[in-house]
Design an enzyme around this catalytic site. Structure first.
Site, PDB file in Angstrom:
ATOM      1  N   ASP A   1       9.305  -1.137   5.723  1.00  0.00           N
ATOM      2  CA  ASP A   1       8.224  -0.193   5.464  1.00  0.00           C
ATOM      3  C   ASP A   1       8.595   0.620   4.231  1.00  0.00           C
ATOM      4  O   ASP A   1       9.704   1.185   4.148  1.00  0.00           O
ATOM      5  CB  ASP A   1       8.010   0.725   6.670  1.00  0.00           C
TER       6      ASP A   1
ATOM      7  N   ASN B   1       0.303   7.107  -3.244  1.00  0.00           N
ATOM      8  CA  ASN B   1      -1.165   7.047  -3.367  1.00  0.00           C
ATOM      9  C   ASN B   1      -1.753   8.421  -3.667  1.00  0.00           C
ATOM     10  O   ASN B   1      -2.669   8.560  -4.497  1.00  0.00           O
ATOM     11  CB  ASN B   1      -1.766   6.503  -2.077  1.00  0.00           C
TER      12      ASN B   1
ATOM     13  N   HIS C   1      -4.793   5.299  -5.812  1.00  0.00           N
ATOM     14  CA  HIS C   1      -4.658   4.021  -5.110  1.00  0.00           C
ATOM     15  C   HIS C   1      -4.476   2.840  -6.053  1.00  0.00           C
ATOM     16  O   HIS C   1      -3.871   1.838  -5.675  1.00  0.00           O
ATOM     17  CB  HIS C   1      -5.876   3.787  -4.214  1.00  0.00           C
TER      18      HIS C   1
ATOM     19  N   ASP D   1      -1.617   0.244  -5.506  1.00  0.00           N
ATOM     20  CA  ASP D   1      -1.807  -1.202  -5.408  1.00  0.00           C
ATOM     21  C   ASP D   1      -0.844  -1.950  -6.327  1.00  0.00           C
ATOM     22  O   ASP D   1      -0.280  -2.983  -5.958  1.00  0.00           O
ATOM     23  CB  ASP D   1      -3.247  -1.570  -5.757  1.00  0.00           C
TER      24      ASP D   1
ATOM     25  N   GLU E   1       1.677  -0.870   4.046  1.00  0.00           N
ATOM     26  CA  GLU E   1       2.899  -0.974   3.246  1.00  0.00           C
ATOM     27  C   GLU E   1       4.031  -1.599   4.053  1.00  0.00           C
ATOM     28  O   GLU E   1       5.210  -1.407   3.754  1.00  0.00           O
ATOM     29  CB  GLU E   1       3.311   0.414   2.731  1.00  0.00           C
TER      30      GLU E   1
END
Length: 599
Positions: free
Chosen positions: A479, A487, A492, A496, A523
């Protein structure tokens, strides 16, 4: 687990059901007696009545089955969700036999909902796999395979008895037969058959044998098919079940036609037909019977008799609540065109041929869905049915055209145009479907954003490549630490880009190994390490986390760290337990400072 008021009562009902499935004829007598099925509406007596209706339906006593089902339904308490679900499940089977597919689908949906409320996983699997088979009749391959996959996964991760697994195996056998993936279909049908033979289960055994026989036949394993149909007939005679006394000779007749033994085929067809008046036989099977009559009469140069049976097929196709599978109509039209051509009615034959070509065009959408589902199924898939079916139709089309050319020069140009159009249409269609299949297969396995393998792919890899072979392997769940902050701070789009870069790091690190990874959600990523024990796996993932920490991501040169939890497969442990243990170790890493690996 649902206990039906008390564990003792539930177990008693299931025990009676199992005994009735082994001795259906004896239990029809037992359950129909006043001593066993009285008028008191207790749960036990109502269950006996539903079971009796189920046995009537299996035996082929349509009138008694309907009367018994319909008489008991008003007595079922609204609060007895399990018993109402049981009624809906087996009433749907009779509805299909009556040719009422929409009604059967409504009933099976209600059964699923009721078993969910009852919290009975075994009955949910029965109902969902039954729905999957019903959906094949309306060519909804997408939902059918999704239901079967879910049932398969549930059965692999839960303590499901063999009697319930038979429903899953039979569902897969029917699905793969529809796809012409015969090796897979035979494998699942034989698994189910072995189970019911070992349990002595006649009621589920005969349908499974029927599926296996038809699969052998469609796979052109005609000797095996003949032997299988003989076994079906012998068992049907032993337990006195006329329903399968119809299917046995009907199947042997189909084999005889493939062997070009048309006299034998007709004798068997007349025998099968003699059982029709009092049985609930799906209209599709009756159409197939009539069309086999037509094939035999055509081969014996008796077109008038062939057209009589084809007229009966068309009447059934027109009366059915929804159109039968397109292939039944196409088959009927081709046989009709051949019969009309033998009678030198070339205009009528031409009209039948054009209707056939229209149906080929109409079939494109359902065939596209079928190809997409082959990719989604995660088992070996093929387009063989489409290729063989269209090739066979094209050859028949060309044969009709060539024979007409010899007899009527005036129609030569028209038939050449028809053949050319059919050939071009089928060639373009097959090429496009091949491209669509490969594209669908890639999409089904790939995460759209990162291009990484997805959750579906990695779980299938573990279940099919590792768990079933019981190899040593370990898994890790990673993770990205504080990814929400990335973010929130950068937006975002940058987030990404970071996910894509993180995926590239995993790709590079695993490139020279047998390890697999996938984006598991958000994630979170899952790494599977074949041949790794817990010590080696922890060291391997620690090296990966070191690389992640040393790498800069995106144009903002963002640095990321990752927490990870590692667990090792132990023989006999379920997949959910392996993942749960890794997830627990992940949270241990996150709760004790992050940027670390726990095992």
């Amino acid at each position: 687990m649902y206990t039906y008021g008390s564990t003792d009562l539930y177990e008693e009902l299931i025990r009676v059901e199992q005994q009735a499935l082994v001795e259906p004829i004896q239990y029809i007598t037992i359950l129909s007696s006043e001593q066993s099925v009285d008028k008191s509406p207790t749960s036990k007596n109502l269950f006996y009545k539903v079971l009796l209706a189920r046995l009537y339906s299996f035996h082929g006593d349509v009138t008694l089955a309907k009367l018994t089902f319909d008489s008991v339904f008003p007595q079922l308490p609204e609060t007895d969700t399990w018993l109402r679900g049981y009624w809906m499940l087996y009433r749907s089977n009779l509805s299909l036999g009556e040719g009422k597919l929409p009604q059967a689908l409504k009933q099976i949906d209600q059964a699923i909902a009721l078993f969910v409320r009852s919290n009975d996983l075994k009955m949910q699997i029965r109902a969902r796999t039954t729905k999957a088979i019903l959906l094949l009749w309306q060519e909804d391959y997408k939902l059918s395979i999704e239901l079967l996959e879910a049932a398969y996964l549930a059965s692999k991760t839960s303590q499901i008895p063999n009697s319930t697994m038979n429903y899953v195996y039979t569902g897969f056998a029917a699905y793969y037969t529809s796809m012409s993936i015969f090796d897979q279909a035979i494998k699942f049908a034989e698994l189910a058959k072995d189970n019911v033979v070992n349990n002595g289960d006649v009621v589920n055994g005969l349908p499974i044998i029927s599926v296996l026989c038809s699969t052998y036949e469609r796979a052109q394993q005609l000797d095996l098919a003949n032997a299988c149909y003989e076994q079906m007939i012998d068992l049907s005679v032993t337990v006195k079940v006329p329903r399968y006394l119809f299917w046995g000779p009907a199947g042997k007749a189909s084999v005889a036609i493939k062997q070009q033994d048309y006299s034998t085929a007709l004798k068997l067809l007349y025998l099968a037909k003699s059982y029709l008046p009092d049985l609930a036989i799906n209209p599709a099977h009756v159409v197939a019977l009539y069309n086999n009559f037509a094939k035999s009469f055509i081969a014996l140069n008796q077109p008038a008799q062939a057209l009589e049976y084809l007229a009966r097929s068309e009447e059934l196709l027109n009366q059915y609540q929804r159109p039968l599978n397109n292939r039944y109509k196409r088959n009927t039209l081709l046989l009709k065109a051949k019969s009309q051509e033998i009678q030198k009615d070339f205009v009528a034959a031409n009209e039948s041929l054009w209707l056939f070509i229209d149906l080929v065009e109409e079939a494109k959408l359902s065939t596209q869905q079928k190809l997409e589902q082959e990719a989604r199924s995660k088992f070996e898939s093929t387009q063989q049915e489409i290729k063989l079916q269209l090739a066979e139709e094209k050859l028949k089309n060309q044969q009709i055209e060539l024979e007409r050319l010899e007899k009527d020069a005036q129609l030569q140009t028209a038939y050449l145009i028809i053949g050319f159009l059919a050939f071009v249409s089928i060639s373009i269609f097959t090429f496009n479907q091949h491209k669509a299949f490969r594209k669908s297969q890639y999409r089904a396995n790939t995460d759209v954003l990162t291009g990484a393998p997805n959750r579906r792919y990695i779980l299938d890899f573990v279940l099919k490549k590792l768990l079933e072979r019981e190899k040593l392997f370990a898994v890790a769940i990673l993770d990205i630490d504080h990814f929400k902050h990335v973010n929130d701070k950068y937006g975002h789009d940058i987030g990404d880009q970071a996910l894509i870069g993180f995926t590239q790091t995993l790709n590079e690190y695993l490139s020279d190994t047998d390890c697999k990874f996938a984006r598991f959600g958000g994630e979170e990523f899952l790494v599977v390490m074949p041949g790794y024990d817990i010590t080696k796996a922890k060291a391997f993932i620690t090296g990966l986390c070191d690389l992640i920490r040393a790498t800069s991501y995106t144009e903002e040169t963002i640095s990321l760290t990752s927490s990870a939890g590692v667990s090792q497969y132990i023989k006999g442990i379920q997949l959910n337990a392996i993942l749960k243990q890794a997830d627990e170790k992940l949270y241990e890493a996150k709760n004790t400072g992050r940027d670390k690996v726990c095992s």
